[in-house]
Design a protein around this motif. Sequence first.
Motif, short mmCIF file in Angstrom:
data_model
loop_
_atom_site.label_atom_id
_atom_site.label_comp_id
_atom_site.label_asym_id
_atom_site.label_seq_id
_atom_site.Cartn_x
_atom_site.Cartn_y
_atom_site.Cartn_z
N VAL A 52 -23.13 47.40 2.13
CA VAL A 52 -22.37 47.30 0.87
C VAL A 52 -23.14 46.48 -0.16
O VAL A 52 -23.27 46.87 -1.33
N LEU A 53 -23.70 45.36 0.28
CA LEU A 53 -24.47 44.50 -0.62
C LEU A 53 -25.68 45.24 -1.19
O LEU A 53 -25.95 45.18 -2.40
N ASN A 54 -26.40 45.97 -0.34
CA ASN A 54 -27.58 46.71 -0.78
C ASN A 54 -27.23 47.79 -1.80
O ASN A 54 -27.95 48.00 -2.78
N VAL A 55 -26.11 48.47 -1.58
CA VAL A 55 -25.68 49.53 -2.52
C VAL A 55 -25.30 48.93 -3.86
O VAL A 55 -25.71 49.43 -4.92
N ILE A 56 -24.56 47.81 -3.83
CA ILE A 56 -24.16 47.15 -5.08
C ILE A 56 -25.39 46.67 -5.85
O ILE A 56 -25.50 46.86 -7.06
N SER A 114 -28.31 47.84 -5.78
CA SER A 114 -29.17 48.94 -6.23
C SER A 114 -28.83 49.38 -7.65
O SER A 114 -29.62 50.06 -8.32
N GLY A 115 -27.62 49.00 -8.12
CA GLY A 115 -27.24 49.34 -9.49
C GLY A 115 -26.46 50.63 -9.61
O GLY A 115 -25.95 50.96 -10.68
N LYS A 116 -26.35 51.40 -8.52
CA LYS A 116 -25.59 52.66 -8.60
C LYS A 116 -24.11 52.38 -8.38
O LYS A 116 -23.74 51.30 -7.91
N THR A 117 -23.26 53.33 -8.73
CA THR A 117 -21.82 53.17 -8.52
C THR A 117 -21.49 53.52 -7.07
O THR A 117 -21.66 54.67 -6.66
N PRO A 118 -21.05 52.55 -6.28
CA PRO A 118 -20.83 52.79 -4.85
C PRO A 118 -19.78 53.87 -4.56
O PRO A 118 -18.79 54.01 -5.28
N LEU A 119 -20.05 54.62 -3.50
CA LEU A 119 -19.10 55.62 -2.98
C LEU A 119 -19.17 55.57 -1.46
O LEU A 119 -20.20 55.89 -0.87
N PHE A 120 -18.08 55.14 -0.83
CA PHE A 120 -18.02 55.04 0.63
C PHE A 120 -16.90 55.92 1.18
O PHE A 120 -15.97 56.27 0.46
N LEU A 121 -17.03 56.23 2.44
CA LEU A 121 -16.05 57.06 3.13
C LEU A 121 -15.60 56.30 4.38
O LEU A 121 -16.44 55.89 5.19
N LEU A 122 -14.29 56.09 4.52
CA LEU A 122 -13.73 55.43 5.69
C LEU A 122 -12.95 56.45 6.50
O LEU A 122 -12.04 57.10 5.95
N LEU A 123 -13.31 56.63 7.76
CA LEU A 123 -12.64 57.62 8.61
C LEU A 123 -11.76 56.90 9.62
O LEU A 123 -12.25 56.19 10.50
N MET A 158 -14.18 46.00 1.46
CA MET A 158 -14.44 46.80 0.25
C MET A 158 -13.74 46.18 -0.96
O MET A 158 -14.33 46.00 -2.02
N GLN A 159 -12.47 45.86 -0.79
CA GLN A 159 -11.69 45.29 -1.90
C GLN A 159 -12.26 43.96 -2.36
O GLN A 159 -12.34 43.68 -3.56
N ALA A 160 -12.69 43.13 -1.40
CA ALA A 160 -13.29 41.83 -1.75
C ALA A 160 -14.62 42.01 -2.47
O ALA A 160 -15.06 41.12 -3.20
N SER A 161 -15.25 43.18 -2.29
CA SER A 161 -16.54 43.47 -2.93
C SER A 161 -16.38 44.22 -4.26
O SER A 161 -17.36 44.71 -4.83
N GLY A 162 -15.13 44.36 -4.72
CA GLY A 162 -14.89 45.03 -6.00
C GLY A 162 -14.89 46.54 -5.90
O GLY A 162 -15.11 47.24 -6.90
N ILE A 163 -14.62 47.07 -4.72
CA ILE A 163 -14.62 48.52 -4.50
C ILE A 163 -13.18 48.98 -4.28
O ILE A 163 -12.49 48.49 -3.38
N LYS A 164 -12.72 49.91 -5.10
CA LYS A 164 -11.35 50.41 -5.02
C LYS A 164 -11.18 51.31 -3.79
O LYS A 164 -12.01 52.19 -3.55
#
Length: 245
Positions: free
Chosen positions: A86-90, A92-101, A165-171
């Motif tokens: 998560v830290l590396n993606v943030i 990198s400057g791109k808008t993060p997109l993750f998938l939780l199964l 995710m939420q603590a990292s600013g990811i909805k």
Amino acid sequence: MQDQTQIFGIRAIMEAINAGESLDKVFLQKGLQGELFKELESLINRNSINKSYVPVEKLNRLTKKNHQGAVAQISPIAFHNLETLVLNVIESGKTPLFLLLDQLSDVRNFGAIIRTAECTGVDGIIIQKKGGAPVNGDTIKTSAGAVFKVPICKVDHIKDAVFYMQASGIKVITATEKTNNTLYDVSFKEPCAIVMGSEARGINPSILKVADAKAKLPLLGEIESLNVSVACGAFLYEVVRQRLN
């Protein structure tokens, strides 16, 4: 002592765990006793490795070798650390997109989802250590090799990943029919993580409670639900559509 997919024998499996080998599941002989066997059980539990107690006949089918009542399946991939990813993606400057199964159980659905995730630019897939589909040969085949391209993380509980995710600013957005919002009513333009549920029971109610948003696919026919990999594809391509515009 091992081939590309299995380790057998109590000491060999213990050595593999201590060496940090990624094990998907350990099959243990039902009713087996002994100090070394109990030591293996304890090691498996401490490392939160998926285990199953089976009759000796099942172990004999898994391998013709002297398994001593224990056979482990090796994961074909190395799993990533959630926090680091998560830290590396943030950063990198791109808008993060993750998938939780949330405990998806079918390996073909899992493989198909990984393939779509790779095609839609998903930054990582998070699965639970126990109760979900393994990463095995069927997963690799149905993912068309995408399993080697999309980072996959294992966590003790999906809810842990939701909170991180939420603590990292990811909805966190859940794909569920238990809402009036369709996926076209939700914004995917900001950093987000989409939660997909299991085939049988959907998303755990405790995760639905803490999610930032819920969204469903409009179903115009008589059948009440879509295959989870198809539904996941629809969600991910809505993300792509919104972010391209």
